[in-house]
Scaffold this motif. Structure first.
Motif, PDB file in Angstrom:
ATOM      1  N   ASN A 209      -3.958  -3.256  -6.030  1.00 19.25           N
ATOM      2  CA  ASN A 209      -4.030  -1.958  -5.345  1.00 19.25           C
ATOM      3  C   ASN A 209      -3.366  -0.838  -6.132  1.00 19.25           C
ATOM      4  OD1 ASN A 209      -5.279  -3.055  -2.898  1.00 19.25           O
ATOM      5  ND2 ASN A 209      -3.301  -4.067  -2.599  1.00 19.25           N
TER       6      ASN A 209
ATOM      7  N   TYR B 260      -1.972  -7.789   6.430  1.00 19.10           N
ATOM      8  CA  TYR B 260      -2.862  -7.732   5.266  1.00 19.10           C
ATOM      9  C   TYR B 260      -2.404  -8.780   4.252  1.00 19.10           C
ATOM     10  CZ  TYR B 260      -4.520  -3.337   7.211  1.00 19.10           C
ATOM     11  OH  TYR B 260      -5.054  -2.373   8.044  1.00 19.10           O
TER      12      TYR B 260
ATOM     13  N   ALA C 226      -7.618  -8.752   6.545  1.00 11.58           N
ATOM     14  CA  ALA C 226      -6.883  -7.930   7.499  1.00 11.58           C
ATOM     15  C   ALA C 226      -7.117  -8.524   8.878  1.00 11.58           C
ATOM     16  CB  ALA C 226      -7.358  -6.488   7.441  1.00 11.58           C
TER      17      ALA C 226
ATOM     18  N   PHE D 189       0.848  -1.190   0.000  1.00  9.07           N
ATOM     19  CA  PHE D 189       0.000   0.000   0.000  1.00  9.07           C
ATOM     20  C   PHE D 189       0.884   1.240   0.000  1.00  9.07           C
ATOM     21  CE2 PHE D 189      -2.048  -3.393   2.498  1.00  9.07           C
ATOM     22  CZ  PHE D 189      -3.122  -3.667   1.663  1.00  9.07           C
TER      23      PHE D 189
ATOM     24  N   ALA E 297      -6.180   0.215   3.687  1.00 12.34           N
ATOM     25  CA  ALA E 297      -5.343  -0.437   4.690  1.00 12.34           C
ATOM     26  C   ALA E 297      -5.517   0.238   6.042  1.00 12.34           C
ATOM     27  CB  ALA E 297      -3.882  -0.430   4.228  1.00 12.34           C
ATOM     28  N   ASP E 298      -4.412   0.677   6.668  1.00 11.96           N
ATOM     29  CA  ASP E 298      -4.473   1.136   8.055  1.00 11.96           C
ATOM     30  C   ASP E 298      -5.285   2.408   8.242  1.00 11.96           C
ATOM     31  OD1 ASP E 298      -2.297   2.424   6.630  1.00 11.96           O
ATOM     32  OD2 ASP E 298      -1.724   3.312   8.547  1.00 11.96           O
TER      33      ASP E 298
END
Length: 822
Positions: free
Chosen positions: A163, A497, A526, A128, A605-606
């Motif tokens: 991604n 992930y 995740a 990512f 993601a995060d």
């Protein structure tokens, strides 16, 4: 020694014009004087495609930069290299990393490169590109190892990378095809930095070749920080064994670098929002200074286990990477071609940089924080204990201090392909499987301070005392947490992930027409834990603790942020289908038309964590659509190559979903965008003169917003309508001279479309001379005319005090180099 080294290089640079003048007559005899042009070698695209193919036969938009092209642009970071790629908006104002990068009007709602993937040798640097405080470019360096940089915008990036629906930028390494190497010493002329680059490659035997290279540099950097803010280097190596029908290559990388990270700094803005005038604050240059200081070096805080530590602010952006990989191509069976790429990267480090939550006169801040009658004194530096002038400017600093425990990632891309002869033409079939695992484990250890605003790396910390004599700071520290942000953001998380993606493509070449289609199905998960008071649920984030151990609790020691021991789970799955269909028609040997429609996506993601989309009790998604954002793109254009002339034009239209979180403003985004425009790229060479140029016109707007409908119809923040780059060069053989011009039209600081960021043009210049065989002298200027080029600002409109927090490109830096080729 440093001064002697710099003097040698400066003398060499000053002698260069005389050398050129004396040698020009010789160059006239050695170089061809005619205007006859030579057709360039056909370019083979290898990034985000099924198999390498000729650019004119491909229905994707691709550009490349050679190692010579990179040197001409005078880059101080990889983000400054990317600015020379058409369609790419690279906000190169954060130092050697932490750049915001987007493509063709796709948004940057928070930071990093969300829809664009950065790769090394065909595999992602990180899965990512917008990990909070872990942007992919932080872990990427350019040196003599780079053979070329290749970018694909839109198109097949959706189906040949995960991604990455907006595109892929791939830094491709040298592998020893050419025997030899080089060593180069570089010194800053008007700034303090010293760098040594080297590389060497060649053959060990008939079927074995290798390449090794790297760099080391140390110095204050392009801005005045008051200490050596850039210190470290990299070494990379690979070895390739060739055999009948293929090859196998092993490679490794070690990066350990400390690079200062520039966050927004204060600038005075007068005029109106629509026609602003950006000016330096007294004693502080927006493009030459930074809020880093020799007197602000230590951060006393609590670590991820709530133990007291002292962390070094000078570490800045500190990537530590150990990577090993394998790449192989070979034939099996009846004409099947297999390509295997594998890499494991052990990634850790940190990100530390001061962020001004507010800037005003000292007296205004003292009154706001301590009440009427409050006083300010210097906490350290040469004026320690003396009164601070209330008319001078003061910054409320939230120190972004993030410990990166692990960004380890393991990636594997396996694909097989074969050509089939059919009655309609050659059919190429490709199938593959991509697998990656990306760990994101970080601790956020922020603190709050009062720091004077002055340049030269000389800013001192400031203490505040209220009218009753109560000290509200401790050695310039106002709180042992993000006190100026409401004590938010003391966080710790450790999440893995997993990404899995089977993909397939078919391409049919029949005469002048090539048709292709590809599919990719990404599914992943995740899983992990997160902790922080921001999660709520009774979690306590602020305690009282004696931080200096003197047995007395000061006011700041009642504001000590901790990470709650209670964790929340993360446990959800996601999936999405991407597809891309294209056609390319070769009108003639030198002209081709193409068109393509694609749908790709990006798994969040995060930045999805700590928000409403993930349940803190089950770890599951509360909104099933939040995990994935889709991008739909239509593009078409023409490619032309004839002798020394190259022209490419691509029209594009994109629709984008965006869900994101911005740490500095604590803001969530949930909206849709659309963008359309035209991308132009060309080059011309005649005799000793050559020029390359590119320009992108983009019309983008927000078409819906769930959380803030007032911005619908506005242009996305920081989205300029026109970007361009031009590089003219005159090469006489024994010397060459040229410029690299980067420019942008105006944009808005925020989505409300009030305050404008002015357009600007940056000129980089280069001069090289080869007075004798194998020796090259270079003089290289970045931002020759020292312009202020603003890439972002925190404020939506001019504040009452006129002080805006903004990031500008760096001011002028001039370097001299001596290179020896062998």
């Amino acid at each position: 020694m440093k001064r002697q080294f710099q003097a040698v290089l400066l003398t060499s640079a000053l002698l260069t014009p005389a050398i050129l003048f004396a040698a020009d007559a010789q160059a006239q005899d050695q170089a061809a004087a005619s205007t006859e042009t030579v057709a360039p070698v056909d370019e083979i695209v290898v990034t985000a495609v099924a198999r390498g193919q000729n650019r004119l036969n491909s229905s994707v938009t691709v550009s490349s930069l050679s190692s010579d092209d990179i040197a001409k642009s005078a880059p101080r970071s990889v983000a400054e290299i990317f600015r020379n790629l058409p369609g790419i908006r690279s906000e190169s104002s954060g130092g050697e990393g932490n750049a915001n990068i987007s493509v063709r009007g796709l948004p940057v709602a928070s930071g990093g490169a969300k829809f664009l993937q950065l790769q090394e040798d065909g595999l992602p640097v990180l899965e990512f590109g917008d990990i909070t405080f872990g942007n992919a470019d932080i872990f990427l360096r350019s040196d003599f190892n780079v053979g070329r940089v290749e970018s694909v915008r839109g198109g097949s990036a959706s189906t040949f990378a995960s991604n990455a629906p907006g595109g892929v930028i791939n830094m491709i390494s040298k592998t020893g095809e050419q025997e030899g190497g080089a060593i180069q010493a570089t010194a800053g002329i008007d700034y303090q930095e010293y760098r040594l680059d080297f590389d060497y490659g060649g053959r060990i035997g008939d079927s074995l070749r290798y390449h090794v290279g790297g760099f080391y540099r140390q110095g204050e950097g392009p801005r005045k920080a008051g200490y050596d803010a850039n210190k470290g280097g990299q070494i990379k190596a690979n070895i390739t064994k060739e055999f009948a029908g293929g090859y196998v290559r092993l490679y490794g990388k070690y990066l350990d670098d400390r690079a200062i990270g520039y966050l927004p700094n204060p600038v005075l803005v007068t005029g109106s929002n629509a026609n602003p005038d950006y000016q330096n604050l007294p004693g502080f240059s927006i493009n030459g200074d930074t809020l880093h200081s020799r007197y602000f070096r230590d951060n006393v805080t609590l670590d991820g286990s709530n133990n007291q530590v002292t962390r070094d602010i000078r570490d800045g952006q500190h990537p530590v990477v150990y990577a090993v990989g394998l790449e192989s191509q070979f034939e099996v069976g009846d004409g099947w071609n297999v390509t295997e790429r594998f890499r494991y990267s052990d990634v850790s480090g940190g990100f530390t940089s001061p962020f001004p939550s507010a800037v005003d006169t000292g007296s205004s801040i003292a009154t706001a924080l301590g009440g009427a009658g409050s006083t300010l004194t210097y906490a350290n530096g040469p004026k320690a204990g003396q009164a601070f002038n209330g008319n001078n400017y003061l910054a409320q600093i939230v120190l972004f201090d993030v410990k990166i425990n692990s960004l380890n990632n393991i990636t594997n891309d396996l694909r097989v392909s074969r050509d089939f002869d059919t009655s309609m033409g050659k059919l190429t079939a490709t199938a593959g499987f991509y697998k990656s695992r990306q760990t994101i484990a970080t601790d956020w250890l922020w603190t709050s301070h009062l720091l004077e605003v002055t340049g030269g790396g000389n800013a001192a910390l400031v203490n505040l005392t209220n009218a009753t004599g109560q000290a509200l700071t401790q050695n310039g520290t106002y709180g042992y947490g993000a006190t100026f942000f409401g004590n938010c953001c003391r966080r710790s998380y450790d999440v893995d992930y997993n990404t899995n993606a089977p993909f397939a493509s078919l391409s049919l070449a029949t005469g002048a027409l090539t048709l292709d289609g590809s599919l990719r199905y990404d599914f992943g998960s995740a899983k992990g834990t997160i902790a922080g008071a921001d999660l709520g649920g009774g979690r306590i984030g602020v305690i009282t603790r004696d931080m200096n151990g003197n047995g007395v609790i000061s006011t700041p020691e009642t504001q000590v942020s901790v990470i709650p021991t209670a964790t929340a789970p993360v446990d959800y799955n996601y999936e999405y289908l991407s597809y891309s269909f294209g056609a390319n028609y070769r009108l003639a040997d030198d002209v081709a038309l193409f068109a393509r429609y694609s749908r790709g996506a990006r798994a969040n993601a995060d930045r999805l964590l700590f928000g409403p989309a993930v349940s803190i009790t089950t770890g599951k998604l509360t909104d099933s659509g939040a995990a994935v954002d889709y991008v739909k793109q239509l593009e078409g254009g023409v490619k032309y190559r004839n002798g020394g002339l190259t022209l490419n034009a691509t029209a594009f239209h994109a629709k984008t979903e965006e869900q994101n979180f911005e740490a500095t403003t604590q803001t969530f985004f949930n909206r849709n965008y659309r963008a359309y425009g035209l991308e132009l790229e060309g080059g011309y060479r005649t005799g000793r003169f050559s020029i390359t140029a590119g320009g992108t016109y983009t019309d983008a707007k927000i078409v819906s917003d769930v959380l803030n409908p007032a911005v619908v119809g506005n242009r996305p923040r920081r989205q300029a309508k026109f970007l361009y780059q031009v590089t003219p060069q005159y090469d006489a053989g024994i010397f060459s001279i040229g410029a690299n011009v980067i420019g942008t039209s105006s944009s808005f600081t925020q989505d409300s479309n009030q305050l404008k960021l002015p357009g600007y043009t940056q000129v980089n210049a280069f001069l090289t001379a080869k007075p004798i065989d194998r020796i090259t002298l270079s003089l290289n200027a970045n931002n020759l005319f020292d312009v202020k080029g603003f890439t972002e600002a925190e404020d939506a409109a001019i504040p009452a005090n006129g002080i805006v927090r903004a990031r500008s490109i760096n001011g002028r830096t001039i370097s001299a180099s001596v290179r020896f080729d062998f």
